[in-house]
Scaffold this motif. Sequence first.
Motif, short mmCIF file in Angstrom:
data_model
loop_
_atom_site.label_atom_id
_atom_site.label_comp_id
_atom_site.label_asym_id
_atom_site.label_seq_id
_atom_site.Cartn_x
_atom_site.Cartn_y
_atom_site.Cartn_z
N ASP A 174 0.87 -1.19 0.00
CA ASP A 174 0.00 0.00 0.00
C ASP A 174 0.91 1.24 0.00
O ASP A 174 1.52 1.57 1.01
CB ASP A 174 -0.89 -0.03 1.25
N ILE A 175 1.02 1.88 -1.16
CA ILE A 175 1.96 2.99 -1.32
C ILE A 175 1.61 4.14 -0.38
O ILE A 175 2.49 4.76 0.25
CB ILE A 175 1.98 3.47 -2.79
N ASN A 176 0.31 4.45 -0.24
CA ASN A 176 -0.09 5.57 0.64
C ASN A 176 0.34 5.31 2.08
O ASN A 176 0.87 6.20 2.77
CB ASN A 176 -1.60 5.78 0.57
N ALA A 177 0.11 4.07 2.55
CA ALA A 177 0.50 3.74 3.93
C ALA A 177 2.01 3.79 4.10
O ALA A 177 2.54 4.28 5.11
CB ALA A 177 -0.03 2.35 4.30
N LEU A 178 2.75 3.31 3.07
CA LEU A 178 4.22 3.31 3.13
C LEU A 178 4.75 4.74 3.19
O LEU A 178 5.62 5.07 4.01
CB LEU A 178 4.79 2.60 1.91
N VAL A 179 4.21 5.62 2.34
CA VAL A 179 4.67 7.01 2.31
C VAL A 179 4.35 7.69 3.63
O VAL A 179 5.19 8.39 4.22
CB VAL A 179 4.02 7.77 1.13
N ASP A 180 3.12 7.49 4.15
CA ASP A 180 2.71 8.13 5.40
C ASP A 180 3.62 7.68 6.55
O ASP A 180 4.04 8.49 7.39
CB ASP A 180 1.26 7.77 5.70
N GLU A 181 3.96 6.38 6.58
CA GLU A 181 4.82 5.85 7.65
C GLU A 181 6.20 6.53 7.63
O GLU A 181 6.71 6.97 8.67
CB GLU A 181 4.99 4.34 7.47
N TYR A 182 6.81 6.67 6.45
CA TYR A 182 8.16 7.23 6.38
C TYR A 182 8.17 8.74 6.53
O TYR A 182 9.17 9.32 6.94
CB TYR A 182 8.84 6.79 5.07
N VAL A 183 7.03 9.41 6.20
CA VAL A 183 6.92 10.85 6.48
C VAL A 183 7.02 11.09 7.98
O VAL A 183 7.77 11.94 8.46
CB VAL A 183 5.62 11.41 5.90
N ARG A 184 6.24 10.31 8.74
CA ARG A 184 6.24 10.48 10.21
C ARG A 184 7.59 10.08 10.80
O ARG A 184 8.11 10.71 11.72
CB ARG A 184 5.11 9.65 10.83
N PRO A 199 9.37 -2.83 -0.39
CA PRO A 199 8.97 -1.71 0.49
C PRO A 199 10.15 -1.06 1.22
O PRO A 199 10.19 0.16 1.38
CB PRO A 199 7.99 -2.36 1.48
N GLN A 200 11.16 -1.88 1.65
CA GLN A 200 12.28 -1.29 2.37
C GLN A 200 13.07 -0.33 1.47
O GLN A 200 13.50 0.75 1.91
CB GLN A 200 13.22 -2.40 2.88
N ASP A 201 13.25 -0.71 0.22
CA ASP A 201 14.04 0.13 -0.69
C ASP A 201 13.30 1.41 -1.03
O ASP A 201 13.88 2.51 -1.00
CB ASP A 201 14.36 -0.65 -1.98
N ILE A 202 12.01 1.30 -1.38
CA ILE A 202 11.24 2.52 -1.70
C ILE A 202 11.14 3.40 -0.46
O ILE A 202 11.17 4.64 -0.55
CB ILE A 202 9.85 2.14 -2.24
N GLY A 203 11.05 2.78 0.73
CA GLY A 203 11.02 3.56 1.97
C GLY A 203 12.30 4.35 2.15
O GLY A 203 12.27 5.51 2.58
N ARG A 204 13.45 3.75 1.81
CA ARG A 204 14.73 4.48 1.92
C ARG A 204 14.74 5.70 1.00
O ARG A 204 15.24 6.76 1.35
CB ARG A 204 15.89 3.54 1.56
N VAL A 205 14.17 5.54 -0.20
CA VAL A 205 14.12 6.66 -1.14
C VAL A 205 13.27 7.79 -0.58
O VAL A 205 13.67 8.97 -0.58
CB VAL A 205 13.56 6.20 -2.51
N ILE A 206 12.08 7.45 -0.09
CA ILE A 206 11.16 8.47 0.46
C ILE A 206 11.81 9.16 1.66
O ILE A 206 11.77 10.39 1.79
CB ILE A 206 9.82 7.82 0.85
N LEU A 207 12.42 8.36 2.56
CA LEU A 207 13.07 8.92 3.75
C LEU A 207 14.17 9.90 3.35
O LEU A 207 14.29 10.99 3.91
CB LEU A 207 13.65 7.78 4.59
N ASN A 208 14.97 9.55 2.37
CA ASN A 208 16.06 10.41 1.92
C ASN A 208 15.53 11.72 1.33
O ASN A 208 16.03 12.80 1.63
CB ASN A 208 16.91 9.68 0.88
N LEU A 209 14.47 11.64 0.49
CA LEU A 209 13.92 12.85 -0.13
C LEU A 209 13.29 13.78 0.91
O LEU A 209 13.43 15.01 0.84
CB LEU A 209 12.88 12.47 -1.20
N ILE A 210 12.59 13.19 1.90
CA ILE A 210 11.96 14.02 2.93
C ILE A 210 13.02 14.67 3.81
O ILE A 210 12.93 15.86 4.16
CB ILE A 210 10.97 13.18 3.77
#
Length: 768
Positions: free
Chosen positions: A610-620, A652-663
């Motif tokens: 679930d991309i929305n849930a993944l993005v929301d988790e790494y934003v927080r 999910p772990q890899d895409i999460g690393r990307v989102i975390l880095n950009l934020i």
Amino acid sequence: MAVFSRKTGALKQRVTALLSVFLLSLTFSGQTPHIDSFRNKLVNATDTVRPFLLNKIAEEITDIIFSFPKARQDSLLHFAENCVTEAEALSRKLNYPKGIGIALFISGNIKLNLNWSNATIAQRDYQNALSYLKLSGAQPYLAYCFYRIAETSHYIGNLAKSIAYYDTAISSFLRIKDTLNATKCMIWQGHDYFDKGDYRNAYLLGTKALNEAQKIGDTSLIVFATVQFEGLFLRAGLPERAIEYLHSIIKLHPLTMPHEGRTTLPFPLPWALWIGGEAYLKLNKIDSAIYLSQFIPEDSTDGDNYRFYGQLYAALHQEQKAMDKFVRGFEIKKQQGHAIGIAGTAIELGRIYLKMKDYNRSAYYTNYGLTLAEKIPAVLEIREAAGTLSEIYAETGNYRQAYHYSQLHKTMNDSLASEEDRRRLSLDLIQNELNNQKQHTLLLSKENELNQQQLQNERLLRNLFIAGAVAFLGIAIIMFRNYKQKQKANSLLEKQKKEIQDALSELKATQAQLIQSEKMASLGQLTAGIAHEIQNPLNFVNNFSEVNTELVDEANLEIEKGNINDVRIILNDIKDNALKINHHGKRAGAIVKAMLQHSRTTSGQKEPTDINALVDEYVRLAYHGLRAKDKSFNSKMETDFDTSVGKINVVPQDIGRVILNLINNAFYAVEEKRKQDGNGYEPVVTVSTHKNNGKVEIRVADNGKGIPPQVREKIFQPFFTTKPTGQGTGLGLSLSYDIVKSHGGKLKVETRENEGTVFMIELPISYY
């Protein structure tokens, strides 16, 4: 007017007297094939004809001057100078622009023949000649005048002016159909471009010049064009390719062993040999360089020969001999006024003095070379000088200056090692691109021929069918003919189909080779970046460790003296240095950790996420992580998630690393702008998802400082960062780019300086 006439008459008498002596000397030398015809004409010539004859005599002298012994050359050139002086004076009296222009042009040539250190004043003569030559329409002299201005501009280090005048000279020579001299100008212009560090234009001009030289069939011109490629690949850091070009030159002009001393080799063969010798030294093939030295005079009037021998003796660890050769080469280059040669030789001389630990002389020569290189500007020389100065000041304990020049060296190195410059250095890629374009054009042409043939066949069949309705006999005859034509057409189509298939196979092989070349270029860039980034903190660790050792010795002395207060001060200094060692050690560790993350191939499996849930988790996670480190940080967070996105197949772990880095990057950008603008600024970071045309787009936007235009092309390169030293490794965006690419997606950026930045992740929708 009377005074002018008396001066002209006196000059005329002086030239006539000198001419008699001059012609007599030429007769004994057997050098009068053209000048004899002017002797009788000049004796009784009127003032209107005399300027032409005087210019011709002076021109002939400059053409044959090097066939005379060196002891007589200067006196003959001074005589030629008297001729053009009288020719100019008479031409001005007669208002004869062509005579003035030619006299000024020949005057510049005479000054250069006397000594190339006269390049600046010779150029003044050429500049003055231009207006008169343009006015009189003397096209050949005008073309040579542009050529000479370009040549002298290169010599004194004004490369921009040199390139511009070579452009004009090439056009002028082509206008009068002088392809030979136009090709020479192309070769020298390519030399200017690679002195500037613009290897792409240097390569393209060199290719064009070599093709023209081969069409003309002039062996010496082919050798000259090939020498430029040899020098280009050497400066581009590819000495093995330079040696390949040396071998092709030797095939055109085989070397013979010298007998009874060294043989005199024709230009530009000596140039090719010392470039090849330098390439062998860079590959540590000293025996091959020694072999070539047999054909290169050790003592000559050429400063480059001394520079080569300086490099050879340095490689043989004979520093004193190397220093003597570099000093002599430096003196010759200074006498000649050759700016780039002076800079390069001075910097190499500085390196020799550094090896001998003579830091004062090393700093003097290196600074001398750096100042000249910055004026030109010559990028490679600036980089080498900055690196040497950094080492000098580090050795002498001046760490502020050492840090300054290490940063300059890093800047120049980054400039040369950027992706764009790496492509320029990987000159094979340029040739592959050109070949691919030719093959693509050929394929399009063949496809067009097939389409045209098919249309013709259809048109023919339609006409035959209409004709068949007229009469049965006509149908039979036409169908028989059509059958024969169809056989021929099918045979042609089969042949063309086979040609297209062969061309496609060749294109695929070329593309595979290109991809491999790009991979190797990227690997080289990454390796260079790793070495450079790790070297910086290690240098600091080594330097502060040495300082601590010295401080411990001082503390022991103070303890023996009983100076407890001084001991406490020294111990505090040791503690501060230990903290710095710890800081830079952690920095090196962070670089290695980031490097391992960058090179690690993921073992994660794609799964419905679930991309929305993944993005929301790494934003927080990013926000609370930053708040935990810095309580003063505060930023407004906005999210806008498209509920229709659903689940897609990702790691999910890899895409999460990307989102975390950009934020994290977005938070850093808004925090920096808050520090700059103060309380009137409200930091905002917005994260959104959107589904469109079979793709999911994740956007991370901030209203921070934005990315400056000059660095936008570099942000995805490994080890490139705009953050201060110690705050970033420069691997985050590079790693993110690779992760998104491995998912079949794209990572793009839009930015405006002082307004903000938006990073966009595009992922293909792949349902499970």
